[in-house]
Design an enzyme around this catalytic site. Structure first.
Site, PDB file in Angstrom:
ATOM      1  N   ARG A  37       3.060  11.033-128.071  1.00 24.56           N
ATOM      2  CA  ARG A  37       4.126  12.043-128.164  1.00 24.56           C
ATOM      3  C   ARG A  37       5.371  11.297-128.185  1.00 24.56           C
ATOM      4  O   ARG A  37       6.712  12.151-127.991  1.00 24.56           O
ATOM      5  CB  ARG A  37       4.293  12.386-126.694  1.00 24.56           C
ATOM      6  CG  ARG A  37       2.425  13.109-126.219  1.00 24.56           C
ATOM      7  CD  ARG A  37       2.492  15.251-126.639  1.00 24.56           C
ATOM      8  NE  ARG A  37       0.958  14.961-127.143  1.00 24.56           N
ATOM      9  CZ  ARG A  37       0.219  15.385-127.507  1.00 24.56           C
ATOM     10  NH1 ARG A  37       0.990  15.548-128.692  1.00 24.56           N
ATOM     11  NH2 ARG A  37      -0.948  15.651-127.899  1.00 24.56           N
ATOM     12  N   HIS A  67      -1.999   4.060-135.981  1.00 25.10           N
ATOM     13  CA  HIS A  67      -1.507   6.024-135.757  1.00 25.10           C
ATOM     14  C   HIS A  67      -0.307   5.679-135.732  1.00 25.10           C
ATOM     15  O   HIS A  67       0.237   5.284-134.437  1.00 25.10           O
ATOM     16  CB  HIS A  67      -2.683   6.300-135.094  1.00 25.10           C
ATOM     17  CG  HIS A  67      -2.913   7.922-135.299  1.00 25.10           C
ATOM     18  ND1 HIS A  67      -1.551   8.968-135.124  1.00 25.10           N
ATOM     19  CD2 HIS A  67      -3.898   8.792-135.875  1.00 25.10           C
ATOM     20  CE1 HIS A  67      -1.918  10.134-135.449  1.00 25.10           C
ATOM     21  NE2 HIS A  67      -3.396  10.070-135.814  1.00 25.10           N
ATOM     22  N   TYR A  70       2.255  11.410-132.820  1.00 26.73           N
ATOM     23  CA  TYR A  70       1.950  12.756-133.860  1.00 26.73           C
ATOM     24  C   TYR A  70       3.324  14.026-133.540  1.00 26.73           C
ATOM     25  O   TYR A  70       2.777  14.253-133.966  1.00 26.73           O
ATOM     26  CB  TYR A  70       0.930  13.556-132.522  1.00 26.73           C
ATOM     27  CG  TYR A  70      -0.508  13.368-131.760  1.00 26.73           C
ATOM     28  CD1 TYR A  70      -0.891  13.123-133.185  1.00 26.73           C
ATOM     29  CD2 TYR A  70      -0.709  12.985-130.992  1.00 26.73           C
ATOM     30  CE1 TYR A  70      -2.654  12.606-133.271  1.00 26.73           C
ATOM     31  CE2 TYR A  70      -2.358  12.508-130.564  1.00 26.73           C
ATOM     32  CZ  TYR A  70      -2.766  12.344-132.088  1.00 26.73           C
ATOM     33  OH  TYR A  70      -4.170  11.975-131.822  1.00 26.73           O
ATOM     34  N   HIS A 107       0.222  11.844-140.084  1.00 21.25           N
ATOM     35  CA  HIS A 107       0.488  12.879-140.014  1.00 21.25           C
ATOM     36  C   HIS A 107       0.665  13.795-141.169  1.00 21.25           C
ATOM     37  O   HIS A 107       2.821  13.113-140.579  1.00 21.25           O
ATOM     38  CB  HIS A 107       0.064  13.871-139.208  1.00 21.25           C
ATOM     39  CG  HIS A 107      -1.252  13.761-138.487  1.00 21.25           C
ATOM     40  ND1 HIS A 107      -1.445  14.384-137.215  1.00 21.25           N
ATOM     41  CD2 HIS A 107      -2.728  13.043-138.411  1.00 21.25           C
ATOM     42  CE1 HIS A 107      -2.629  13.571-136.716  1.00 21.25           C
ATOM     43  NE2 HIS A 107      -2.966  12.887-137.595  1.00 21.25           N
ATOM     44  N   GLU A 142      -3.056  10.626-143.876  1.00 20.61           N
ATOM     45  CA  GLU A 142      -4.647  11.592-143.258  1.00 20.61           C
ATOM     46  C   GLU A 142      -4.344  13.142-143.585  1.00 20.61           C
ATOM     47  O   GLU A 142      -3.764  14.077-144.115  1.00 20.61           O
ATOM     48  CB  GLU A 142      -4.614  11.024-142.183  1.00 20.61           C
ATOM     49  CG  GLU A 142      -5.954  12.132-141.277  1.00 20.61           C
ATOM     50  CD  GLU A 142      -6.086  11.796-139.254  1.00 20.61           C
ATOM     51  OE1 GLU A 142      -4.817  11.044-138.895  1.00 20.61           O
ATOM     52  OE2 GLU A 142      -6.412  12.597-139.006  1.00 20.61           O
ATOM     53  N   ASP A 176     -10.378  12.640-142.082  1.00 19.63           N
ATOM     54  CA  ASP A 176     -10.749  12.806-140.946  1.00 19.63           C
ATOM     55  C   ASP A 176     -11.836  14.115-140.699  1.00 19.63           C
ATOM     56  O   ASP A 176     -11.464  14.397-141.678  1.00 19.63           O
ATOM     57  CB  ASP A 176      -9.698  13.148-140.463  1.00 19.63           C
ATOM     58  CG  ASP A 176     -10.225  14.084-138.741  1.00 19.63           C
ATOM     59  OD1 ASP A 176     -10.783  14.560-138.731  1.00 19.63           O
ATOM     60  OD2 ASP A 176      -9.030  13.428-138.061  1.00 19.63           O
ATOM     61  N   HIS A 179     -11.133  17.841-139.576  1.00 14.77           N
ATOM     62  CA  HIS A 179     -10.275  17.753-140.347  1.00 14.77           C
ATOM     63  C   HIS A 179     -10.735  18.040-141.797  1.00 14.77           C
ATOM     64  O   HIS A 179      -9.939  19.732-142.276  1.00 14.77           O
ATOM     65  CB  HIS A 179      -8.822  16.966-140.326  1.00 14.77           C
ATOM     66  CG  HIS A 179      -8.223  16.381-139.676  1.00 14.77           C
ATOM     67  ND1 HIS A 179      -6.807  16.090-139.201  1.00 14.77           N
ATOM     68  CD2 HIS A 179      -8.336  16.875-138.103  1.00 14.77           C
ATOM     69  CE1 HIS A 179      -6.953  15.362-138.368  1.00 14.77           C
ATOM     70  NE2 HIS A 179      -7.311  16.417-137.248  1.00 14.77           N
ATOM     71  N   HIS A 211     -11.850   8.876-140.070  1.00 16.18           N
ATOM     72  CA  HIS A 211     -11.723   9.442-138.645  1.00 16.18           C
ATOM     73  C   HIS A 211     -13.122   9.905-138.003  1.00 16.18           C
ATOM     74  O   HIS A 211     -13.065  10.695-139.140  1.00 16.18           O
ATOM     75  CB  HIS A 211     -10.318  10.057-138.511  1.00 16.18           C
ATOM     76  CG  HIS A 211      -9.093   9.347-138.101  1.00 16.18           C
ATOM     77  ND1 HIS A 211      -7.979  10.325-137.940  1.00 16.18           N
ATOM     78  CD2 HIS A 211      -9.310   8.169-138.009  1.00 16.18           C
ATOM     79  CE1 HIS A 211      -7.309   8.675-137.974  1.00 16.18           C
ATOM     80  NE2 HIS A 211      -7.773   7.598-137.648  1.00 16.18           N
ATOM     81  N   ASP A 224      -8.724  22.357-136.271  1.00 16.24           N
ATOM     82  CA  ASP A 224      -8.690  20.459-135.834  1.00 16.24           C
ATOM     83  C   ASP A 224      -8.488  21.023-133.948  1.00 16.24           C
ATOM     84  O   ASP A 224      -7.390  20.570-133.406  1.00 16.24           O
ATOM     85  CB  ASP A 224      -6.204  20.473-136.072  1.00 16.24           C
ATOM     86  CG  ASP A 224      -7.110  18.989-135.771  1.00 16.24           C
ATOM     87  OD1 ASP A 224      -7.744  18.232-135.155  1.00 16.24           O
ATOM     88  OD2 ASP A 224      -5.732  18.475-135.893  1.00 16.24           O
ATOM     89  N   HIS A 226     -11.355  18.559-132.289  1.00 13.68           N
ATOM     90  CA  HIS A 226     -12.619  17.725-131.916  1.00 13.68           C
ATOM     91  C   HIS A 226     -13.176  17.668-131.060  1.00 13.68           C
ATOM     92  O   HIS A 226     -13.164  18.142-129.984  1.00 13.68           O
ATOM     93  CB  HIS A 226     -11.953  16.216-131.945  1.00 13.68           C
ATOM     94  CG  HIS A 226     -10.754  15.588-133.133  1.00 13.68           C
ATOM     95  ND1 HIS A 226      -9.884  14.514-132.908  1.00 13.68           N
ATOM     96  CD2 HIS A 226     -10.118  16.638-133.993  1.00 13.68           C
ATOM     97  CE1 HIS A 226      -9.641  14.289-133.852  1.00 13.68           C
ATOM     98  NE2 HIS A 226      -8.833  15.845-134.192  1.00 13.68           N
ATOM     99  N   GLU A 256     -12.256   9.578-133.083  1.00 16.69           N
ATOM    100  CA  GLU A 256     -11.316   9.993-132.127  1.00 16.69           C
ATOM    101  C   GLU A 256     -11.249  11.650-131.431  1.00 16.69           C
ATOM    102  O   GLU A 256     -10.899  12.093-131.177  1.00 16.69           O
ATOM    103  CB  GLU A 256     -10.227  10.960-133.340  1.00 16.69           C
ATOM    104  CG  GLU A 256      -9.408   9.793-133.887  1.00 16.69           C
ATOM    105  CD  GLU A 256      -8.054  10.488-135.067  1.00 16.69           C
ATOM    106  OE1 GLU A 256      -8.537  11.128-135.512  1.00 16.69           O
ATOM    107  OE2 GLU A 256      -7.409   9.769-134.676  1.00 16.69           O
TER     108      GLU A 256
HETATM  109 ZN    ZN Z   1      -6.885  16.274-135.191  1.00 16.36          ZN
HETATM  110 FE    FE Z   2      -7.618  11.573-137.130  1.00 14.72          FE
HETATM  111 FE    FE Z   3      -4.555  11.710-136.716  1.00 15.64          FE
END
Ligand code: ZN
Ligand code: FE
Ligand code: FE
Length: 277
Positions: A37, A67, A70, A107, A142, A176, A179, A211, A224, A226, A256
């Protein structure tokens, strides 16, 4: 042999991540370069990195996939968010030099009303500002679900970014599964055609990592969310075809999924079993 692993907490350092990966039966893994975050990053201890490198060598680990947080939005409409994102991106790339030869996945961003073209322009500009000819990390864009104003839900959008990047030897794509499925690419019924489309639009040589996530939603839902492998709309058989696909061999495959230790260990085992079928 596939390279498979999950997201591992980086709070205890690199050697601890390597040991945790081994414990779960993994030979690759992902980690957040800092709190997902946002927030500040911990100092890197070179001795810890050395300890990790010897574990990775002894156990023939594949490439690992860092990664970005976000909160990064390289193409935000707010200058202060853009500035934070670009600075974080640049700092993370400097830190990645401690573990040369790995991947840094991010991202691409959300254009929030500025339009896809403007979003792509900002992202490309960030990459051209921070990618350096002598760096040892490959930055991965991604594939996104295309929710809201996300950039990267279509292969064409990622291709447009790649086309604008000057340092082409330091860039690639991370696919991903959740995604692309949510974005409307039918990897369940038409994996062959989706990979063909990826190859025609972008080129499979740019695909560096995957991913591995099932999806809580049907094809094209643009949500989105998962799911654990086999507990969503993609299903175990489709993941089997993915891990066995000759065009995807050798790429790190990172889970993930909403899970914890035993669950990830089970999923890693499941993917390895699927490879043997
Ligand atoms: Zn995702
Ligand atoms: Fe991902
Ligand atoms: Fe990601």
């Amino acid at each position: 042999m596939i390279y498979v692993g999950n997201h591992i907490s980086s709070s205890k350092g690199f050697a601890a991540m390597g040991r945790q990966a081994l414990k779960l039966g993994a030979n690759s893994f992902a980690f957040f370069t800092r709190n997902p975050r946002g927030g500040s990053a911990k100092a890197i201890d070179p001795a810890d990195v050395q300890a990790y490198l010897s574990i990775a060598k002894e156990h023939a680990f594949g490439t690992i996939v860092a990664h970005a947080p976000y909160t990064l939005n390289a193409c935000s409409s707010k200058p202060e968010v853009r500035e934070f994102s670009w600075r974080t991106f640049g700092e993370d790339l400097e830190r990645m030099e401690y573990i040369p030869g790995n991947y840094y996945n991010f991202h691409p961003g959300s254009h929030v009303g500025q339009g896809m073209k403007e979003g792509i322009r900002w992202i490309t500009q960030m990459l051209n500002t921070h990618l350096k000819p002598n760096q040892h990390t490959t930055v991965l864009l991604e594939t996104m679900a295309g929710k809201g104003s996300e950039v990267g839900g279509r292969f064409e959008e990622l291709k447009a970014i790649l086309d604008g990047v000057e340092q082409k030897e330091h860039i690639g794509i991370c696919l991903d599964t959740c995604h692309v499925w949510d974005a409307g690419y039918d990897i369940v019924g038409h994996l062959e055609e989706v990979l063909e489309e990826f190859d025609q639009v972008i080129g499979l040589s740019w695909l560096k990592a995957l991913h591995m996530n099932d999806s809580k939603n049907p094809l094209g839902a643009k949500k989105d969310r998962h799911a654990r492998i086999g507990e969503g709309h993609i299903g175990v058989e489709a993941f089997g075809r993915i891990v066995r696909h000759s065009a995807l061999k050798g790429r790190p495959m990172i889970l993930e999924t909403p899970n914890e230790e035993e669950g990830w260990a089970r999923e890693i085992k499941l993917l390895r079993e699927q490879e043997e079928i």
